[in-house]
Design a protein around this motif. Structure first.
Motif, PDB file in Angstrom:
ATOM      1  N   ARG A  50       0.876  -1.175   0.000  1.00 46.58           N
ATOM      2  CA  ARG A  50       0.000   0.000   0.000  1.00 46.58           C
ATOM      3  C   ARG A  50       0.909   1.219   0.000  1.00 46.58           C
ATOM      4  NH1 ARG A  50      -2.548   1.393   4.512  1.00 46.58           N
ATOM      5  NH2 ARG A  50      -4.095   2.610   3.450  1.00 46.58           N
ATOM      6  N   ALA A  51       1.004   1.905  -1.128  1.00 41.53           N
ATOM      7  CA  ALA A  51       1.873   3.079  -1.214  1.00 41.53           C
ATOM      8  C   ALA A  51       1.046   4.316  -1.532  1.00 41.53           C
ATOM      9  CB  ALA A  51       2.938   2.867  -2.287  1.00 41.53           C
ATOM     10  N   ASP A  52       1.329   5.396  -0.817  1.00 41.31           N
ATOM     11  CA  ASP A  52       0.692   6.679  -1.087  1.00 41.31           C
ATOM     12  C   ASP A  52       1.059   7.098  -2.513  1.00 41.31           C
ATOM     13  OD1 ASP A  52       0.644   9.762  -1.155  1.00 41.31           O
ATOM     14  OD2 ASP A  52      -0.376   9.301   0.733  1.00 41.31           O
ATOM     15  N   PHE A  53       0.123   7.760  -3.211  1.00 43.29           N
ATOM     16  CA  PHE A  53       0.391   8.101  -4.604  1.00 43.29           C
ATOM     17  C   PHE A  53       1.492   9.139  -4.753  1.00 43.29           C
ATOM     18  CE2 PHE A  53      -2.568  11.432  -3.577  1.00 43.29           C
ATOM     19  CZ  PHE A  53      -2.308  12.470  -4.450  1.00 43.29           C
ATOM     20  N   GLN A  54       1.884   9.818  -3.672  1.00 43.18           N
ATOM     21  CA  GLN A  54       2.948  10.820  -3.740  1.00 43.18           C
ATOM     22  C   GLN A  54       4.325  10.241  -3.413  1.00 43.18           C
ATOM     23  OE1 GLN A  54       1.744  13.853  -1.021  1.00 43.18           O
ATOM     24  NE2 GLN A  54       0.377  14.819  -2.474  1.00 43.18           N
ATOM     25  N   VAL A  55       4.386   9.005  -2.965  1.00 40.67           N
ATOM     26  CA  VAL A  55       5.662   8.402  -2.566  1.00 40.67           C
ATOM     27  C   VAL A  55       6.530   8.192  -3.803  1.00 40.67           C
ATOM     28  CG1 VAL A  55       6.691   6.278  -1.680  1.00 40.67           C
ATOM     29  CG2 VAL A  55       4.766   7.275  -0.507  1.00 40.67           C
ATOM     30  N   PRO A  56       7.811   8.567  -3.731  1.00 40.71           N
ATOM     31  CA  PRO A  56       8.706   8.321  -4.862  1.00 40.71           C
ATOM     32  C   PRO A  56       8.847   6.819  -5.134  1.00 40.71           C
ATOM     33  CG  PRO A  56       9.759   9.708  -3.204  1.00 40.71           C
ATOM     34  CD  PRO A  56       8.467   9.251  -2.634  1.00 40.71           C
TER      35      PRO A  56
END
Length: 165
Positions: free
Chosen positions: A111-117
């Protein structure tokens, strides 16, 4: 000398009841810990993927959250966590190896935030593959939340565009 038989032999149930209560407490605490997740993560839109509900996930799956640090000196940097505990890629690799030894191959859900590089996501993927695990999936939301006026995703995208100018 022969022993006398007791007239009303009884089994003391107190220790058994104590054990049952301790087991109930143990399972409730572990269930709550297993269900914790990073609420600050805003997932990417994923309209074309396979829809899974929590009841359909395999019981042995591992969920890894990648969000952004919201406060402090590391604000805006990637934060990798499982449950509510921050972990490193080395810890991920160790946990994956340990679980593979116990249950065999299992899926990892990221689950990764859409802003995470992407570099942060790549570190997690590399830690899993270094441990010998190849079943990696990504979680996303099933609807486009950025197209609706006032949607949280729309506000965050507007803030991102302002920052990049």
């Amino acid at each position: 000398m022969a022993k006398k038989a007791q007239e009303n032999p009884a089994l003391d149930m107190t220790p058994m009841i104590d054990v049952v209560f301790e087991l109930i407490i143990f399972f409730v605490v572990t269930l709550v810990e297993a269900q914790k997740k990073d609420e600050t993560i805003e997932l990417e839109d994923g309209q074309h993927g396979i829809v899974l509900v929590p009841e359909e996930l395999p019981p042995t799956h591992m969920q890894i959250d990648i969000g952004l640090v919201q406060k402090g000196p590391n604000r805006g940097k990637a934060r990798i966590s499982m449950g509510d505990r921050e972990i490193t890629p080395d810890e991920i690799s160790r946990r994956v190896k340990e679980r593979m030894r116990k249950v065999g191959e299992f899926p990892v859900m990221i689950r990764a935030d859409f802003q995470v590089p992407h570099a942060a996501v790549a570190k997690v993927m590399n830690a899993c593959t270094a441990a010998g695990l190849w079943k990696i999936s990504f979680m996303a939301v099933g609807e486009d939340r950025t197209s609706k006026p006032g949607a949280p995703g729309r506000k965050r995208l507007a803030a991102l565009k302002r920052r990049s100018k």
